[in-house]
Motif scaffolding. Structure first.
Motif, PDB file in Angstrom:
ATOM      1  N   LYS A  46       0.721  -1.002  -0.087  1.00 47.05           N
ATOM      2  CA  LYS A  46       0.135  -0.017  -0.039  1.00 47.05           C
ATOM      3  C   LYS A  46       0.861   0.950   0.282  1.00 47.05           C
ATOM      4  CE  LYS A  46      -2.104  -1.343   3.632  1.00 47.05           C
ATOM      5  NZ  LYS A  46      -1.319  -2.989   3.370  1.00 47.05           N
ATOM      6  N   ARG A  49       3.739   4.459   4.791  1.00 44.56           N
ATOM      7  CA  ARG A  49       4.209   5.048   5.561  1.00 44.56           C
ATOM      8  C   ARG A  49       5.036   5.909   4.272  1.00 44.56           C
ATOM      9  NH1 ARG A  49       3.214   0.367   6.104  1.00 44.56           N
ATOM     10  NH2 ARG A  49       3.120  -0.803   8.216  1.00 44.56           N
ATOM     11  N   HIS A  78      10.951  -0.865   5.951  1.00 47.23           N
ATOM     12  CA  HIS A  78       9.716  -1.732   6.348  1.00 47.23           C
ATOM     13  C   HIS A  78       9.430  -3.427   5.805  1.00 47.23           C
ATOM     14  CE1 HIS A  78       5.396  -2.798   6.260  1.00 47.23           C
ATOM     15  NE2 HIS A  78       4.614  -2.760   4.920  1.00 47.23           N
ATOM     16  N   TYR A  80      12.395  -4.361   5.138  1.00 45.73           N
ATOM     17  CA  TYR A  80      13.213  -5.565   5.541  1.00 45.73           C
ATOM     18  C   TYR A  80      12.105  -6.330   6.762  1.00 45.73           C
ATOM     19  CZ  TYR A  80      15.456  -4.775  10.479  1.00 45.73           C
ATOM     20  OH  TYR A  80      15.436  -4.824  12.090  1.00 45.73           O
ATOM     21  N   ASP A  85      10.884 -10.830   9.068  1.00 41.66           N
ATOM     22  CA  ASP A  85       9.599 -11.365  10.155  1.00 41.66           C
ATOM     23  C   ASP A  85       9.100 -12.607   9.455  1.00 41.66           C
ATOM     24  OD1 ASP A  85       7.874 -10.709  11.734  1.00 41.66           O
ATOM     25  OD2 ASP A  85       6.131 -10.858  10.716  1.00 41.66           O
ATOM     26  N   ARG A  97       2.704  -9.852   0.439  1.00 40.26           N
ATOM     27  CA  ARG A  97       1.898  -8.893  -0.944  1.00 40.26           C
ATOM     28  C   ARG A  97       1.984 -10.469  -2.223  1.00 40.26           C
ATOM     29  NH1 ARG A  97       6.217  -3.922  -0.299  1.00 40.26           N
ATOM     30  NH2 ARG A  97       5.612  -3.015   1.228  1.00 40.26           N
ATOM     31  N   GLN A 158       8.672  -6.464  18.664  1.00 44.77           N
ATOM     32  CA  GLN A 158       8.775  -7.901  17.824  1.00 44.77           C
ATOM     33  C   GLN A 158       9.278  -8.595  19.127  1.00 44.77           C
ATOM     34  OE1 GLN A 158       7.631  -8.485  15.442  1.00 44.77           O
ATOM     35  NE2 GLN A 158       8.704 -10.142  14.506  1.00 44.77           N
ATOM     36  N   THR A 182       4.720  -1.725  15.472  1.00 45.37           N
ATOM     37  CA  THR A 182       3.688  -1.070  14.435  1.00 45.37           C
ATOM     38  C   THR A 182       4.032   0.181  14.653  1.00 45.37           C
ATOM     39  OG1 THR A 182       1.518  -1.444  14.826  1.00 45.37           O
ATOM     40  CG2 THR A 182       2.396  -2.995  13.377  1.00 45.37           C
ATOM     41  N   LYS A 236      -1.617 -12.141   2.014  1.00 45.12           N
ATOM     42  CA  LYS A 236      -0.920 -12.902   3.001  1.00 45.12           C
ATOM     43  C   LYS A 236      -1.715 -14.030   3.758  1.00 45.12           C
ATOM     44  CE  LYS A 236      -1.068  -9.721   6.850  1.00 45.12           C
ATOM     45  NZ  LYS A 236      -0.192  -9.214   7.426  1.00 45.12           N
TER      46      LYS A 236
HETATM   47  C1  GRG Z   1      11.499  -8.604  12.723  1.00 47.41           C
HETATM   48  C2  GRG Z   1      13.020  -6.351  13.108  1.00 47.41           C
HETATM   49  C3  GRG Z   1      11.704  -7.207  12.991  1.00 47.41           C
HETATM   50  C4  GRG Z   1      10.016  -6.971  12.666  1.00 47.41           C
HETATM   51  C5  GRG Z   1       8.944  -7.420  12.482  1.00 47.41           C
HETATM   52  C6  GRG Z   1       6.693  -4.982  11.825  1.00 47.41           C
HETATM   53  C7  GRG Z   1       6.993  -5.706  11.693  1.00 47.41           C
HETATM   54  C8  GRG Z   1       8.489  -6.088  12.650  1.00 47.41           C
HETATM   55  C9  GRG Z   1       6.722  -7.195  11.066  1.00 47.41           C
HETATM   56  C10 GRG Z   1       5.260  -6.712  10.028  1.00 47.41           C
HETATM   57  C11 GRG Z   1       4.760  -8.350   9.949  1.00 47.41           C
HETATM   58  C12 GRG Z   1       3.329  -7.828  10.288  1.00 47.41           C
HETATM   59  C13 GRG Z   1       2.538  -8.394   9.465  1.00 47.41           C
HETATM   60  C14 GRG Z   1       3.394  -7.210  11.667  1.00 47.41           C
HETATM   61  C15 GRG Z   1       1.611  -6.740  11.244  1.00 47.41           C
HETATM   62  C16 GRG Z   1       1.631  -5.447  11.199  1.00 47.41           C
HETATM   63  C17 GRG Z   1       1.712  -4.157   9.652  1.00 47.41           C
HETATM   64  C18 GRG Z   1       3.284  -4.314   9.495  1.00 47.41           C
HETATM   65  C19 GRG Z   1       1.591  -5.135   8.537  1.00 47.41           C
HETATM   66  C20 GRG Z   1       1.768  -5.073   7.104  1.00 47.41           C
HETATM   67  O1  GRG Z   1       1.957  -3.751   7.218  1.00 47.41           O
HETATM   68  P1  GRG Z   1       1.103  -2.478   5.665  1.00 47.41           P
HETATM   69  O2  GRG Z   1      -0.513  -3.199   5.949  1.00 47.41           O
HETATM   70  O3  GRG Z   1       1.683  -3.614   4.525  1.00 47.41           O
HETATM   71  O4  GRG Z   1       1.716  -1.378   5.477  1.00 47.41           O
HETATM   72  P2  GRG Z   1       2.049  -3.684   3.102  1.00 47.41           P
HETATM   73  O5  GRG Z   1       2.721  -4.384   2.220  1.00 47.41           O
HETATM   74  O6  GRG Z   1       1.387  -2.827   1.908  1.00 47.41           O
HETATM   75  O7  GRG Z   1       3.441  -2.941   2.673  1.00 47.41           O
END
Ligand code: GRG
Length: 295
Positions: A46, A49, A78, A80, A85, A97, A158, A182, A236
């Motif tokens: 999306k 950020r 983001h 990374y 994750d 994605r 995390q 987040t 996902k």
């Molecule tokens: C591994 C250091 C480390 C951190 C991981 C943020 C995070 C911490 C992991 C992401 C995993 C996850 C599914 C978290 C839930 C909220 C989130 C960040 C969803 C994904 O963000 P979107 O919806 O994704 O903005 P897009 O794909 O649109 O960028």
């Protein structure tokens, strides 16, 4: 909403172009790592950020290319976090994605290194003089993003998330966990506009309050999507938190209360922006999108 969708699309395509430029692959033996970085960083999403960086910057008339570079750097962080994750040692996911996750497309070692190099590249971009003419501004950006992504921010969240599998969590625990995991990056996105634009303390404070409400609303919406979203649209696997017995906003509040809480937060978020007048319209609209989205 239409003008929001168009703006999101236009900004996403500028951010893609900037990422494409910044992650140009050299023609050398190690170019595989650039391929893996580009695979995840240029895989859609999306670009929420980056959108927040661009729209918060526009409140302070920041030069577009400065804001775009910060938006791209933040998206690298983001991406990374998503790559790491998804690894078997963390969430062990096959799809992100709508595409195979980085370690499925390449292998675990490459995915770890692709995440590491996106993380470090982000700071290289922020420190570059092309990102802002004033070194103090660049330094503030580096410091704020390092804080938001590290152990006092996303990584700390995390860690709490991993611990949550074996412990009872109440609402305050979840709010803290998600605020770190987040919320911190979402707050940085808004703070970045204020840093780039040398905003005064009052405007910084308003944006911070907006971003905190927005970050929480985003996470509640994410939990709702995990409960009743369509895996194909979300791109996902869904339902994993419930499967793992993890407490979420939905499990603690119930679906209807969670929905209500998210929309109350959007109202709170929008109120913080009144001080900016019409200039903040897109930031208000995107808060609404965050809780109404189905992906
Ligand atoms: C591994 C250091 C480390 C951190 C991981 C943020 C995070 C911490 C992991 C992401 C995993 C996850 C599914 C978290 C839930 C909220 C989130 C960040 C969803 C994904 O963000 P979107 O919806 O994704 O903005 P897009 O794909 O649109 O960028």
């Amino acid at each position: 909403m239409n003008n929001l969708k168009e703006s999101m699309k236009a900004i996403a395509s500028k951010v893609d172009a900037k990422l494409n430029e910044l992650l140009k692959s050299p023609d050398t033996k190690e170019k595989l790592i650039f391929e893996a970085m580009r695979y995840s960083a240029l895989s859609g999403g999306k670009r929420l950020r980056p959108f927040l960086v661009m729209t918060s910057s526009s409140l302070f008339n920041v030069k577009e290319d400065y804001a775009l570079r910060v938006a791209a750097a933040l998206e690298m962080i983001h991406c990374y976090s998503l790559i790491h994750d998804d690894l078997p040692a963390m969430d062990d996911d096959d799809l992100r994605r709508g595409q195979p996750t980085n370690h499925k497309k390449y292998d675990e070692a490459t995915a770890i290194l692709a995440g590491d190099s996106l993380l470090t590249k982000a700071f290289e971009v922020l420190a570059d003089e092309k990102t802002h003419h004033d070194p103090l501004v660049r330094c503030s950006l580096v410091k704020a993003l390092a804080k938001a992504s590290g152990a006092n921010g996303m990584v700390g969240g995390q860690v709490l998330d991993i611990m949550a599998e074996d412990s009872e969590m109440n609402l305050d625990d979840i709010i803290r966990l998600q605020g770190l995991k987040t919320g911190c990056l979402i707050s940085f996105a808004c703070e970045a506009g204020a840093i780039l634009g040398n905003a005064d303390e009052k405007d910084k404070h308003s944006l911070l309050n907006y971003s905190r409400n927005l970050g929480l609303a985003f996470q509640i919406a994410d939990d709702i999507l995990d409960t009743e979203g369509d895996a194909e649209l979300v791109g996902k696997a869904v339902g994993k938190d419930a499967e793992a017995g993890k407490a979420t906003f939905v499990s603690l509040l119930g679906l209807e209360n969670a929905r209500q809480k998210a929309s109350d937060l959007v109202v709170q978020a929008s109120k913080q922006l009144d001080t900016f007048g019409d200039k903040a319209d897109l930031l208000k609209k995107v808060a609404d999108f965050v809780v109404k989205r189905n992906y």
